[in-house]
Design an enzyme around this catalytic site. Structure first.
Site, short mmCIF file in Angstrom:
data_model
loop_
_atom_site.label_atom_id
_atom_site.label_comp_id
_atom_site.label_asym_id
_atom_site.label_seq_id
_atom_site.Cartn_x
_atom_site.Cartn_y
_atom_site.Cartn_z
N ASP A 89 0.86 -1.17 0.00
CA ASP A 89 0.00 0.00 0.00
C ASP A 89 0.91 1.23 0.00
OD1 ASP A 89 -3.17 0.54 1.70
OD2 ASP A 89 -2.10 1.75 0.22
C1 GLC Z 1 -4.31 4.31 0.04
C2 GLC Z 1 -5.18 3.11 0.41
C3 GLC Z 1 -5.29 2.07 -0.67
C4 GLC Z 1 -5.16 2.73 -2.03
C5 GLC Z 1 -3.76 3.28 -2.12
C6 GLC Z 1 -3.51 3.99 -3.46
O1 GLC Z 1 -3.58 4.72 1.16
O2 GLC Z 1 -4.89 2.45 1.63
O3 GLC Z 1 -6.53 1.40 -0.51
O4 GLC Z 1 -5.40 1.77 -3.05
O5 GLC Z 1 -3.45 4.17 -1.06
O6 GLC Z 1 -4.28 5.15 -3.51
#
Ligand code: GLC
Length: 723
Positions: A273
């Site tokens: 993430d």
């Molecule tokens: C965010 C979220 C995730 C998302 C990623 C990209 O922090 O936790 O669900 O896909 O970043 O935006």
């Protein structure tokens, strides 16, 4: 055979290609950056601390993928500039959060789950994929398959609720909708199931917090929706921010290697993430970013999203002999495989160059689909007979959503709410008699002349809920009542001796308090681009509500976590005469509204249930239901099981099947469920499915507070069903 041979040829070619790459180029493929870094003026929001990852221009143009993209022109210019500068000419893959729509915005996932109609989720995902690809997006970070039992967490809006079976069906439908039959075809996106694992179980509902649970709980409650998405073919998986039993998921080799890859047979690409890999330093499991890189690559992380531990430290780790280049080659192979499957080597621009945005994005058929789906996602929580309303009835609309376009909800940033209708506009368009409407949050926002106008109405419609910035990521709350004193608006209506209809706009179950005394309550969540039209259709009765709650509504925060599939305890609550039982002194154990609850204008009578267990390993359940009303409509008929005696102990109820059935006015139908022995299974702490002989209670109803039940004896004793 041809496809297998072709795949072999491709793999061989990719292997040849990897051999031509320098170690820097290989490691670059494992880095994902926001467009900001490729174009200094990108509109993509890049949060604070990662804004300056001290990358130089050469490092930036080694990256293999891009996070988010503003529009097709931006994508084309970045891809073009990148390929011009790149020595190897491997195209960038563009990934983004297309969660419940691109520009045509569908209801939030929690609302989609309340439709109890996976085919709608598949249709919504299919349209979202097509629209997103007009901007050159190739991968979506969806489905969010995290089972969510804690309404304090802001991201429950993005989940499919508290039940593993429902969330599994919805997650699989999301993958099928986005990916279609072949992700190389224009208009399809690769799915990325997230967040592995059990992000929804964070302690105290506080985002990014710790997760601790038994493996038996994990396998029976939290694992199934991820597994369903993988079985449906999700090409990527994203690791969660949280620790899981003491290890950050991002570097959790057991989660990745043993569970995701070995047990769930996941063969796709694993991505962190957002800056998840450098977070393991903050977690305290790596001394510095170099150690974080070491743990990440060893655990099985392929792409590092928005942090730079790989690009800054992996080369040294290889040179020091701590990391075998083969691990990096394998990760690069998975990245190139994904690009190949997406057809990017043949067409690096894909939808951005071949799809006509003007004909596709927010076209009438897509917007109408958002409304059709929204109809089935709203949940009628209460109705004392006031609904549906007659067009002659005079209406006054008050509250923050009386005349408000903000109905898209979180994770819809490509959606343009300026194109949404407000509730007042939708009512007026449908010739309802709206005598007054004005946004307000508190009784003090309505002055003497307002009150004069409101007094002319027959019914006051309270358009209440959460504000956009209160729901979604990093939006945990400890108080779940309506914010900013909105409850005083009910007092205002009562002072004027008006009947009230409360419409809720929210991303999580709320604590309703006195609002429960409203004559009717319609839960609309955030229903997307045509929310207002859909709501007015439902209130006018041109559409009959059919949604059912995918998440329990608590009476107050002190009950959290409260969910339907709980264990019985050794001292279950019986009645108020028993002091030493599992209960509170100040509130009952009951929810305000239970999982699976949802009313209709129709009146469904569950008349009888038969169970035929003469089928070897199968049980046929028949239930007769009468629609004792003049309203036609859907009923979601739900089937739950309970293993009366088991070790380990099992929940008092487990949803195992449901059917969404249309009834004409005054129609009686017999619904048939085929229950297989495998539906009765449970998993032990090693994740092995087993079945104990004994009595099971099969119960049926229009909610988890079921109406009819029968006992069935399951003869088989199987200690490992997976053999
Ligand atoms: C965010 C979220 C995730 C998302 C990623 C990209 O922090 O936790 O669900 O896909 O970043 O935006």
């Amino acid at each position: 055979l041809a496809r297998v041979l072709l795949r072999k040829v491709y793999k061989m070619n990719l292997k040849q290609l990897i051999k031509t790459l320098s170690i820097e180029e290989k490691i670059g493929q494992l880095m994902q950056l926001a467009p900001f870094f490729f174009k200094k003026d990108s509109k993509v929001e890049v949060i604070g601390s990662v804004r300056h990852l001290d990358l130089d221009e050469d490092e930036i143009f080694l990256a293999g993928s891009v996070l988010g993209i503003g529009n097709r022109e931006e994508m084309i210019s970045i891809q073009k500039k990148y390929l011009e500068k790149s020595r190897h000419k491997i195209p960038l893959v563009f990934m983004a959060d297309i969660i419940h729509g691109y520009e045509s915005i569908f209801p939030i996932p929690l609302a989609l789950a309340c439709s109890f109609n996976p085919s709608l989720v598949e249709q919504a995902s299919k349209v979202s994929a097509l629209e997103a690809q007009t901007a050159g997006i190739h991968v979506t970070f969806a489905p969010m398959a995290d089972v969510s039992r804690d309404p304090r967490w802001g991201r429950v809006m993005e989940s499919f609720g508290e039940d593993p079976y429902l969330a599994s069906l919805m997650s699989a439908a999301t993958v099928k909708g986005f990916q279609g039959s072949d992700i190389s075809k224009v208009g399809h996106l690769a799915s990325c199931v997230k967040h592995f694992a059990a992000y929804g179980a964070i302690e105290a509902g506080r985002d990014y917090n710790t997760v601790e649970m038994s493996m038996h709980q994990f396998y029976n409650v939290y694992a199934p929706p991820y597994e369903a998405a993988i079985k449906a073919g999700s090409h990527l998986a994203m690791m969660a921010f949280n620790t899981f039993n003491g290890i950050p998921c991002t570097v959790h080799d057991t989660l990745i290697q043993n569970i995701l890859k070995d047990e769930m047979h996941f063969k796709g690409l694993i991505i962190t993430d957002y800056d998840g890999l450098q977070q393991v330093v903050a977690h305290g499991v790596a001394e510095n970013r170099k150690e974080a890189a070491y743990q990440g690559i060893k655990a099985g992380i392929d792409i590092e999203m928005m942090s730079t531990t790989y690009i800054k430290h992996l080369k040294a780790l290889v040179e020091e002999g701590r990391v075998d280049i083969k691990i990096i080659d394998d990760a690069v192979m998975r990245v190139l495989e994904l690009k190949r499957k997406l057809g990017l080597f043949e067409d690096p621009y894909k939808g951005a160059s071949s799809l006509d945005r003007n004909k596709i994005v927010m076209c009438e058929s897509h917007l109408e689909l958002t409304k059709k789906i929204a109809h089935e996602c709203a949940v009628l929580l209460k109705n004392d007979g006031l609904l549906p309303i007659d067009k002659e009835v005079k209406l006054a609309l008050i509250g923050p959503y009386a005349n408000n376009q903000q109905t898209n909800g979180a994770w819809s940033w490509h959606g343009d709410t300026r194109k949404n209708k407000t509730l007042a506009e939708a009512f007026i368009k449908q010739q309802n008699k709206v005598v007054f409407y004005k946004n307000g949050h508190h009784i003090s926002d309505y002055h003497e002349d307002d009150i004069k106008e409101i007094s002319k109405a027959d019914i006051v419609i309270l358009c209440l809920g959460e504000y956009e910035r209160e729901t979604g990521e990093a939006k945990s709350k400890t108080k779940l009542n309506l914010p900013r004193g909105q409850e005083t608006l009910l007092e205002l209506a009562k002072l004027l001796n008006k009947k009230t209809i409360t419409i809720l706009f929210n991303g999580r179950p709320l604590v309703l308090n006195e609002m429960i005394t409203s004559n009717a309550i319609l839960e609309t969540w955030f229903l997307g681009s045509r929310a207002a039209d859909a709501i007015v259709d439902l209130l006018n009765g041109s559409v009959n509500p059919s949604g059912k709650l995918a998440m329990t509504f608590i009476q107050n925060e002190g009950q959290i976590p409260l969910y339907y599939n709980h264990l019985n305890t050794g001292r279950p609550y019986r009645d108020e005469y028993n002091e030493y039982v599992s209960k509170y002194l100040d509130v009952s154990n009951e929810p305000e509204f239970c999982f699976g609850h949802g009313l209709s204008y129709a009146n469904f009578i569950y008349q009888s249930m038969d169970l035929d267990d003469n089928f070897s390993n199968n049980y046929q359940v028949k239930v007769q239901i009468k629609n004792d009303s003049k309203f036609a409509g859907y009923e979601v008929v739900q089937l739950y099981i309970k293993d009366n005696v088991s070790r380990p102990v099992r929940p008092i109820k487990e949803l195992k099947a449901f059917q969404k059935v249309w009834f004409e006015a005054n129609e009686t139908k017999t619904i048939i469920f085929e229950l297989h022995q495998s539906d009765l299974l449970y998993k032990n702490e090693k994740g092995k499915p087993f079945l104990e002989a004994g009595f099971f209670t099969i119960s049926i109803g229009g909610s988890s507070q079921t109406k009819l039940s029968k006992q069935v004896y399951c003869k088989e004793e199987i200690d490992d069903y997976s053999k």
